[in-house]
Design a protein around this motif. Structure first.
Motif, PDB file in Angstrom:
ATOM      1  N   SER A  36       4.036   6.890   6.606  1.00 11.04           N
ATOM      2  CA  SER A  36       3.394   7.105   5.218  1.00 11.04           C
ATOM      3  C   SER A  36       1.937   7.840   5.921  1.00 11.04           C
ATOM      4  O   SER A  36       1.269   8.821   5.246  1.00 11.04           O
ATOM      5  CB  SER A  36       3.063   6.049   4.330  1.00 11.04           C
ATOM      6  N   ILE A  37       1.065   7.438   6.760  1.00 13.45           N
ATOM      7  CA  ILE A  37      -0.201   7.873   7.149  1.00 13.45           C
ATOM      8  C   ILE A  37       0.029   9.436   7.776  1.00 13.45           C
ATOM      9  O   ILE A  37      -0.715  10.164   7.409  1.00 13.45           O
ATOM     10  CB  ILE A  37      -0.805   6.726   8.114  1.00 13.45           C
TER      11      ILE A  37
ATOM     12  N   TYR B  91      -1.614   6.829  -3.496  1.00 13.29           N
ATOM     13  CA  TYR B  91      -2.636   7.326  -2.526  1.00 13.29           C
ATOM     14  C   TYR B  91      -2.828   8.868  -2.759  1.00 13.29           C
ATOM     15  O   TYR B  91      -1.684   9.422  -2.844  1.00 13.29           O
ATOM     16  CB  TYR B  91      -2.342   6.816  -1.241  1.00 13.29           C
TER      17      TYR B  91
ATOM     18  N   GLU C 221      -1.047  -3.448   5.466  1.00 10.58           N
ATOM     19  CA  GLU C 221      -1.188  -2.253   6.057  1.00 10.58           C
ATOM     20  C   GLU C 221      -0.227  -1.010   5.555  1.00 10.58           C
ATOM     21  O   GLU C 221       0.893  -1.668   4.972  1.00 10.58           O
ATOM     22  CB  GLU C 221      -0.477  -2.710   7.601  1.00 10.58           C
ATOM     23  N   ARG C 222      -0.837   0.131   5.753  1.00 11.14           N
ATOM     24  CA  ARG C 222      -0.014   1.443   5.353  1.00 11.14           C
ATOM     25  C   ARG C 222       0.867   1.593   6.689  1.00 11.14           C
ATOM     26  O   ARG C 222       0.762   1.202   7.804  1.00 11.14           O
ATOM     27  CB  ARG C 222      -0.755   2.549   5.229  1.00 11.14           C
ATOM     28  N   SER C 223       2.351   1.924   6.412  1.00 16.14           N
ATOM     29  CA  SER C 223       3.029   2.253   7.614  1.00 16.14           C
ATOM     30  C   SER C 223       2.602   3.529   8.324  1.00 16.14           C
ATOM     31  O   SER C 223       1.939   4.349   7.869  1.00 16.14           O
ATOM     32  CB  SER C 223       4.439   2.442   6.985  1.00 16.14           C
TER      33      SER C 223
ATOM     34  N   GLN D 148       0.708  11.715   5.002  1.00 14.10           N
ATOM     35  CA  GLN D 148      -0.665  11.887   3.889  1.00 14.10           C
ATOM     36  C   GLN D 148      -1.526  12.778   4.918  1.00 14.10           C
ATOM     37  O   GLN D 148      -2.344  13.696   4.502  1.00 14.10           O
ATOM     38  CB  GLN D 148      -1.172  10.754   3.810  1.00 14.10           C
TER      39      GLN D 148
ATOM     40  N   LEU E 237       0.739  -1.186   0.023  1.00 16.53           N
ATOM     41  CA  LEU E 237      -0.117   0.122   0.011  1.00 16.53           C
ATOM     42  C   LEU E 237       0.800   1.224   0.122  1.00 16.53           C
ATOM     43  O   LEU E 237       0.478   2.191  -0.617  1.00 16.53           O
ATOM     44  CB  LEU E 237      -0.961  -0.131   1.244  1.00 16.53           C
ATOM     45  N   ASP E 238       1.838   1.337   0.699  1.00 18.14           N
ATOM     46  CA  ASP E 238       3.028   2.318   0.703  1.00 18.14           C
ATOM     47  C   ASP E 238       3.382   2.791  -0.681  1.00 18.14           C
ATOM     48  O   ASP E 238       3.616   3.849  -1.174  1.00 18.14           O
ATOM     49  CB  ASP E 238       4.142   2.205   1.690  1.00 18.14           C
TER      50      ASP E 238
END
Length: 600
Positions: free
Chosen positions: A274-275, A227, A269-271, A278, A222-223
């Motif tokens: 990174s969340i 996104y 999972e996103r790290s 964002q 996902l990373d």
């Protein structure tokens, strides 16, 4: 204001309907259209009203992705409410994109998301208002290709007569491949373009299907995938009015009724970093005052505590609130919610799903009576005085004792509440169980509308003497129709079209739903709707067998057997691999844990 318009002649039209802000467009965050030849022009079409569609994170992701790809451009369209449809037909207006007003018929491709079976008549409304023939067979080379994705693509046959190509899996994987093909085949015949799309793994083109299995495409990192770092800010209030950030995909808790938990495996999972990045960027760009962490079970995200700690100074500085749309039924989740001001606006919502431990084990809910008591006790300790509980009726093996158990759970919750707060309230939402394709219950029967009403009245009678408990239950007719289309075949295409021509619109909305129109359509089409809600034989082929979601049929059958024995299957993240069918070599759960032993 639209990019292409200085004075829009449709102001009188907008002024004649309710909620004209749905149709005006011009939101902050739009990216101007690309100019030049050779650009694949795509319209993302959501078959519901603006405030529902603008709450769908997928469109924010795909809008940014398709704008970023050099060979594509993208706009958006939403379904007009019934008053606007009527007004448009009276004036001879063609449905266009919200961004520039370009008619849907002038795009190279119109791409629908199929989130809910009861929105399918709205797909036909948008095609017809957009000047596009309803059926694939009636479209010419000059008509756009009609694409569709989302959960509905995993049971594609009911719309196979109307959709040219279905995307099965994650759009971040499929869209770049599709844009390359659409760009390379520009100017070719419709058949040639569809044949080229059919060569992409994960794309199902009914008119060129060769009998092979269509395998769902999965974004594992996902990373590393696209996104959004900017979002379109709505022009009016929407259902979920906030910065939405997806923290992970998939779920391995294994609830046997849950289609999403089966077709979106494995957990990815996103790290945390990174969340955090964002969220910072999106808050800076949009000015929103709330952030929502999205997933099937946000409290299961391993980076949740770390990210909340890192974001707290920023959120406090900006006066931004954080919300968790999904809570586990445990004291930890409640304590987490108590630390968030956003969550204090109303009551807390939990989903026991069933009233007895036996039935919760049948559906593999993984919630005990002790979990329920601990969660509600924590809620009342943190000074909430309202609790909402979700249950289902009609689950496989359900008995009267299980229905009585719903009242017993509510009575126990109320007793705990009265010992801790002054006036506790318990709200109960009852919905009818719908057996979904690609789940262990895909072979089970669905109880009738009459039986659903009887069971609802039975539970209501149990609760009638307690004013502090409020009960509502879903319209059985809508549950029935959802059950028909959620396990449907291609014969339903004619029924869908007939019901639409008779006036069926917005079937997921109580105020517009008309079951009589549907029964008239079934009769006129010579289709028996009850065969779709009847039990299926295990050895019979299913209309969705050619779509492979990543979990195997053998796994679903073994889970069905365990369900009938009320045997719980543990979450594979915490121990044994359950052999669901996803390739072990690429399963992030296995890789993260250094490989797990297999067992069932």
């Amino acid at each position: 204001m639209r990019f292409a318009d200085t004075e829009d002649s449709r102001w009188p039209l907008w002024a004649s309907v309710k909620r004209p802000a749905r149709y005006v467009g011009g939101e902050y965050g739009l990216i101007p259209p690309k100019s030049g030849d050779g650009i694949v022009r795509i319209c993302l079409a959501f078959p519901d009203v603006y405030e529902v569609g603008m709450s769908y994170l997928g469109f924010q992701i795909f809008y940014g992705l398709l704008k970023e790809l050099p060979k594509s451009d993208v706009e958006r369209a939403y379904c007009p409410w019934v008053d606007m449809e009527r007004a448009m037909r009276e004036r001879g207006e063609v449905l266009g994109s919200l961004d520039t007003g370009r008619p849907l018929r002038d795009f190279h491709a119109v791409a629908f998301t199929l989130q809910y079976e009861l929105s399918y008549t709205n797909v036909l409304t948008m095609l017809d208002l957009g000047g596009i023939p309803l059926r694939s067979a009636d479209r010419s080379d000059g008509d756009p290709l009609i694409l569709a994705g989302g959960p509905g693509a995993f049971v594609a046959e009911p719309l196979a007569d109307h959709v040219d190509a279905f995307f099965v899996g994650d759009g971040e994987v499929l869209w770049p491949r599709a844009v390359e093909v659409l760009s390379a085949t520009m100017g070719m015949s419709r058949g040639e373009r569809l044949r080229a799309l059919a060569s992409i793994e994960g794309v199902y083109v009914p008119s060129f299907w060769d009998g092979s299995v269509i395998k769902r495409q999965v974004l594992l990192d996902l990373d590393g995938g696209f996104y959004p770092r900017r979002m379109i800010v709505p022009s009016c209030g929407i259902v979920h009015d906030r910065v939405a950030v997806q923290v992970f995909r998939g779920c391995t808790r294994g609830c046997r009724f849950c289609q999403a938990g089966m077709i979106d495996r494995p957990v990815r999972e996103r790290s945390g970093d990174s969340i955090v990045e964002q969220v910072r960027e999106l808050l800076e760009f949009t000015g929103w005052e709330e952030v929502g962490f999205l997933s099937l079970a946000t409290c299961d995200w391993s980076h949740l505590g770390e990210v909340m700690e890192k974001l707290q100074p920023l959120l406090n500085q900006r006066g931004v609130k954080l919300s968790l749309p999904s809570l586990r039924m445990d004291a930890f989740s409640v304590a987490l919610a108590a630390s968030l001001d956003t969550m204090r606006k109303g009551g807390l919502t939990f989903a026991p799903e069933a009233g007895t431990q036996r039935l919760r084990d049948v559906i593999n809910k993984g919630v005990t009576d002790e979990d329920i008591d601990a969660a509600v006790r924590a809620a009342f300790e943190h000074r909430w005085d309202r609790v909402k509980l979700y249950f289902m009726m009609g689950l496989p093996t359900e008995t009267e004792e299980d229905l009585r158990g719903i009242w017993e759970v509510c009575r126990r919750v109320l007793k705990i509440g009265r010992s801790m707060v002054k006036r506790p309230e318990v709200t109960v939402s009852l919905s009818g169980f719908v057996p979904k394709a690609h789940t262990p219950f895909q072979w089970e029967g669905q109880i009738s509308m009459e039986e659903l009403r009887d069971r609802g009245r039975f539970v209501k009678g149990l609760m009638s003497k307690e004013r502090a408990v409020k009960l509502s239950y879903h319209e059985p007719g809508q549950t029935f129709l959802e059950g028909v289309f959620s396990r449907g075949d291609r014969a339903l295409g004619a029924v869908l079209e007939e019901a639409w021509r008779r006036g069926a619109r917005f079937d997921g909305w109580t105020e517009t739903f008309n079951l009589d129109l549907w029964f008239e359509a079934f009769h006129a089409s010579g289709v028996d709707p009850y065969r779709y809600t009847a039990p299926r034989r295990l050895e019979d082929p299913l209309p969705w067998d050619h779509i492979y979601p990543g979990v195997s049929k053998d796994f679903l059958l073994s889970e069905r057997e365990r369900a009938l024995g009320a045997v719980v299957t543990p979450d594979c993240r915490h121990g044994t691999c359950n052999c669901c069918g996803f390739p072990p070599a690429s399963c992030p759960v296995l890789l993260r844990n250094g490989g797990l032993s297999h067992g069932n």
